[in-house]
Every structure is written in C-alpha cells, then in structure tokens.
Scaffold this active site. Structure first.
Site, PDB file in Angstrom:
ATOM      1  N   GLU A   1       6.869  -4.568  10.402  1.00 29.91           N
ATOM      2  CA  GLU A   1       6.243  -4.267   9.112  1.00 29.91           C
ATOM      3  C   GLU A   1       5.349  -5.376   8.573  1.00 29.91           C
ATOM      4  O   GLU A   1       4.224  -5.120   8.162  1.00 29.91           O
ATOM      5  CB  GLU A   1       7.306  -3.928   8.060  1.00 29.91           C
ATOM      6  CG  GLU A   1       6.647  -3.662   6.703  1.00 29.91           C
ATOM      7  CD  GLU A   1       7.571  -3.080   5.669  1.00 29.91           C
ATOM      8  OE1 GLU A   1       8.792  -3.061   5.858  1.00 29.91           O
ATOM      9  OE2 GLU A   1       7.030  -2.625   4.639  1.00 29.91           O
TER      10      GLU A   1
ATOM     11  N   ASP B   1      11.828  -3.038  11.181  1.00 33.50           N
ATOM     12  CA  ASP B   1      11.780  -3.202   9.726  1.00 33.50           C
ATOM     13  C   ASP B   1      12.784  -4.308   9.389  1.00 33.50           C
ATOM     14  O   ASP B   1      13.999  -4.111   9.488  1.00 33.50           O
ATOM     15  CB  ASP B   1      12.145  -1.895   9.004  1.00 33.50           C
ATOM     16  CG  ASP B   1      11.735  -1.957   7.541  1.00 33.50           C
ATOM     17  OD1 ASP B   1      11.681  -3.080   7.002  1.00 33.50           O
ATOM     18  OD2 ASP B   1      11.487  -0.892   6.953  1.00 33.50           O
TER      19      ASP B   1
ATOM     20  N   ILE C   1      13.687  -5.817   6.621  1.00 33.72           N
ATOM     21  CA  ILE C   1      14.598  -5.361   5.551  1.00 33.72           C
ATOM     22  C   ILE C   1      14.076  -3.995   5.121  1.00 33.72           C
ATOM     23  O   ILE C   1      12.953  -3.875   4.625  1.00 33.72           O
ATOM     24  CB  ILE C   1      14.610  -6.268   4.292  1.00 33.72           C
ATOM     25  CG1 ILE C   1      15.000  -7.716   4.621  1.00 33.72           C
ATOM     26  CG2 ILE C   1      15.577  -5.693   3.247  1.00 33.72           C
ATOM     27  CD1 ILE C   1      15.083  -8.641   3.387  1.00 33.72           C
ATOM     28  N   ASP C   2      14.857  -2.969   5.330  1.00 34.73           N
ATOM     29  CA  ASP C   2      14.504  -1.671   4.753  1.00 34.73           C
ATOM     30  C   ASP C   2      15.351  -1.534   3.491  1.00 34.73           C
ATOM     31  O   ASP C   2      16.579  -1.576   3.557  1.00 34.73           O
ATOM     32  CB  ASP C   2      14.797  -0.528   5.741  1.00 34.73           C
ATOM     33  CG  ASP C   2      14.308   0.790   5.165  1.00 34.73           C
ATOM     34  OD1 ASP C   2      13.120   0.901   4.855  1.00 34.73           O
ATOM     35  OD2 ASP C   2      15.152   1.702   4.993  1.00 34.73           O
TER      36      ASP C   2
ATOM     37  N   THR D   1      13.858  -3.269   0.523  1.00 39.58           N
ATOM     38  CA  THR D   1      13.533  -4.594  -0.038  1.00 39.58           C
ATOM     39  C   THR D   1      13.721  -4.633  -1.555  1.00 39.58           C
ATOM     40  O   THR D   1      14.198  -5.633  -2.099  1.00 39.58           O
ATOM     41  CB  THR D   1      12.083  -4.980   0.343  1.00 39.58           C
ATOM     42  OG1 THR D   1      12.050  -5.161   1.754  1.00 39.58           O
ATOM     43  CG2 THR D   1      11.638  -6.267  -0.324  1.00 39.58           C
TER      44      THR D   1
ATOM     45  N   ASP E   1      10.132   2.332   9.287  1.00 37.54           N
ATOM     46  CA  ASP E   1      11.182   2.879   8.411  1.00 37.54           C
ATOM     47  C   ASP E   1      12.093   3.829   9.194  1.00 37.54           C
ATOM     48  O   ASP E   1      13.241   4.051   8.824  1.00 37.54           O
ATOM     49  CB  ASP E   1      10.569   3.698   7.262  1.00 37.54           C
ATOM     50  CG  ASP E   1       9.630   2.899   6.386  1.00 37.54           C
ATOM     51  OD1 ASP E   1      10.020   1.816   5.939  1.00 37.54           O
ATOM     52  OD2 ASP E   1       8.488   3.370   6.136  1.00 37.54           O
TER      53      ASP E   1
HETATM   54  C1  IPD Z   1      10.983   1.581   1.751  1.00 40.14           C
HETATM   55  C2  IPD Z   1      12.335   2.251   1.721  1.00 40.14           C
HETATM   56  C3  IPD Z   1      12.362   3.355   0.676  1.00 40.14           C
HETATM   57  C4  IPD Z   1      11.253   4.358   0.877  1.00 40.14           C
HETATM   58  C5  IPD Z   1       9.908   3.652   0.936  1.00 40.14           C
HETATM   59  C6  IPD Z   1       9.931   2.596   2.047  1.00 40.14           C
HETATM   60  P1  IPD Z   1      10.883  -1.027   2.392  1.00 40.14           P
HETATM   61  O1  IPD Z   1      10.932   0.563   2.750  1.00 40.14           O
HETATM   62  O2  IPD Z   1      12.651   2.796   2.981  1.00 40.14           O
HETATM   63  O3  IPD Z   1      13.572   4.067   0.718  1.00 40.14           O
HETATM   64  O4  IPD Z   1      11.270   5.285  -0.175  1.00 40.14           O
HETATM   65  O5  IPD Z   1       8.919   4.612   1.180  1.00 40.14           O
HETATM   66  O6  IPD Z   1       8.679   1.975   2.136  1.00 40.14           O
HETATM   67  O7  IPD Z   1       9.592  -1.292   1.690  1.00 40.14           O
HETATM   68  O8  IPD Z   1      12.055  -1.334   1.562  1.00 40.14           O
HETATM   69  O9  IPD Z   1      10.930  -1.634   3.765  1.00 40.14           O
HETATM   70 CA    CA Z   2      11.014   0.193   5.133  1.00 35.07          CA
HETATM   71 CA    CA Z   3      10.717  -3.482   4.920  1.00 36.39          CA
END
Ligand code: IPD
Ligand code: CA
Ligand code: CA
Length: 255
Positions: A63, A79, A81-82, A84, A207
């Site tokens: 990412e 990813d 941190i998913d 964040t 993601d």
């Molecule tokens: C997000 C998370 C979130 C989703 C967003 C993503 P991130 O990823 O997965 O649940 O609704 O569309 O971008 O930015 O925390 O890696």
């Molecule tokens: Ca993510």
């Molecule tokens: Ca992320």
C-alpha cells in the site's frame, strides 16, 4: 513461502503491538481522513525486508510503497495495517494482511490481528484456519436473519455506486449491520461465520488479497456486484457464506 508469510506477519505484528496506544506520527494522504502512520511504514518496511531476504526475485505490491516489479510470476500483496484509523485511535480492530499471487491467482494468504492474537490463514485447496483451527462460513440462508458488514471509501464521492442507499435499505429492513473499519477483518470474520456477508466499493488489492483466499477456502462466495467473477484489481466486492449471496445482490442491484 508459508514460513516467510508467517515470519512477516509475526515480526510486523510485534511492531503494531509495541506501538499500540503510543504516540506516533500520523499524516493524511489524498484526503484528510485517509491516514498513514509511522507504524504503517515501519510495519511495511519489516514485511518487505523479510520477503526480499527469502525471495529477492519476487514482485511486491504494497500500500505505502506501491509496486516493486522484478518481472516474477509471484507477487506479494501487502497491507501493513488494514484499519489504520482504528489503530490511530487505539481501537484494537486492525490487522496485517498479506496475499501471495502466482500467475494472477491468489494461492496463499494471512490476516493477522496482533492485538487480539487472531491469525487467519489459507492455502489454495487446503482449507482455511483461525489460529490453526479449521473455519467455515455460516449456514444462515435468510438475509433477514443475517448479520452483515460493510465499509465506506475515503473518496469525496459520498455515495459511490449508491453505497449509502444500499446501507440505508438494509438498515430500514431491520437487518443488523456493522462497520468495523478493516476490510480484511470484515472478510475473515465472514469466513469464520461471525458475519454472513460483506460488501464494499472501491477497495484496493492489498485490502482484499489475504482475505480473498481465506473466504474462498472457508467455503464462501465472492463476486462483483453483477455476480461475475471477482477481480482483485477491480472495485466491487461482495463476499458471503454463499447461501445469502443472491439475496444481498438483489438488494445491491435494487437501489
Ligand atoms: C481501509 C479499511 C476500511 C475500508 C477502507 C480501506 P486502511 O484500509 O479496510 O475498512 O473501509 O476502504 O481503505 O486505509 O485502513 O488500510
Ligand atoms: Ca487497507
Ligand atoms: Ca493500510
């Protein structure tokens, strides 16, 4: 590859754990609500270091750094941190997600939440596990009795493909719905039967890559909003236990 996948998840997980609730730098990306923290970058650096040391010739798509192309037929999709925003607010709903794609097909994935100690893993054809125990999707076959989950994109378009209308229709039909803030966990929690279905618009490959194979190996179904084959690089995802898939599709398509 499995050893490397686990090593990368565990080592980056230590970074998330050590810094959770601590103070760290937080920046906005394209829009103010789309955050990246110092810890995303540290986690990503560690994961890529581990992959590069074991498989220097493999491609990476991650990412924060983007694509590292080595002309390999294997790509590690990361990813760091998913979830964040959750992490930045000290909410322990986040994870590291890594999928391994070979010749365009995801063959292995891990989704690890170091704050809860839950590790979801799957390898193509070998089933899916949560902390080494086999998992399967739920057996609920009525959407009216289901628990659904979704997420909303950071983009300035607040109602892309009428996501808010779908959300509103589900809420007004008295179907319980949650919004966790981590798409990878949403998919894995559907894979292990906590949720019956998940949909979202505008996700990126990082993601979804890890969770995709976990959901499929747990017996779930994943398509786009036209019920065609799901593609990591396209924007629509509907992931369910399979049994309520058509019923959720009908709601999505009705708005
Ligand atoms: C997000 C998370 C979130 C989703 C967003 C993503 P991130 O990823 O997965 O649940 O609704 O569309 O971008 O930015 O925390 O890696
Ligand atoms: Ca993510
Ligand atoms: Ca992320």
């Amino acid at each position: 590859m499995k050893n490397t996948l686990f090593k990368a998840a565990i080592e980056s997980g230590k970074i998330l754990k050590e810094n959770f609730e601590g103070s760290f730098n937080i920046e906005s990306k394209d829009v103010i609500s789309n955050l990246v923290t110092e810890i995303d970058k540290k986690s990503e650096k560690k994961i890529i270091e581990i992959i590069k040391s074991d498989f220097p010739s493999h491609n990476v798509l991650s990412e924060e750094v983007g694509a590292i192309d080595k002309d390999s037929d294997v790509k590690w999709i990361i990813d760091p941190i998913d979830g964040t925003i959750n992490y930045a607010h000290a909410i322990p709903l986040c994870c590291i997600s890594i999928g391994v794609e070979k010749k365009g097909e995801v063959i292995m994935g891990v989704v690890y939440n170091p704050l809860s100690g839950e590790t979801f893993f799957a390898e193509k054809g070998k089933g899916a596990t949560l902390n080494n125990n086999k998992i399967t999707v739920s057996t609920e076959n009525e959407v009216s009795k289901s628990l659904l989950v979704t997420g909303f994109p950071y983009s300035s378009d607040k109602n892309p493909t009428k996501q808010l209308d779908v959300f509103s229709k589900i809420v007004s039909s008295d179907i319980p719905i949650r919004r966790l803030g981590s798409a990878a966990l949403d998919i894995c929690w559907t894979a292990c039967g906590r949720f019956d279905g998940f949909w979202e618009y505008n996700l990126n490959p990082w993601d979804v890559a890890g969770g995709y194979i976990i959901l499929v190996e747990a017996g779930g179904k994943i398509t786009n909003f036209s019920n065609s084959e799901f593609n990591l690089y396209e924007k629509e995802i509907l992931a369910t236990n399979g049994l309520i898939h058509d019923q959720v599709l009908k709601i999505i398509q009705s708005v």
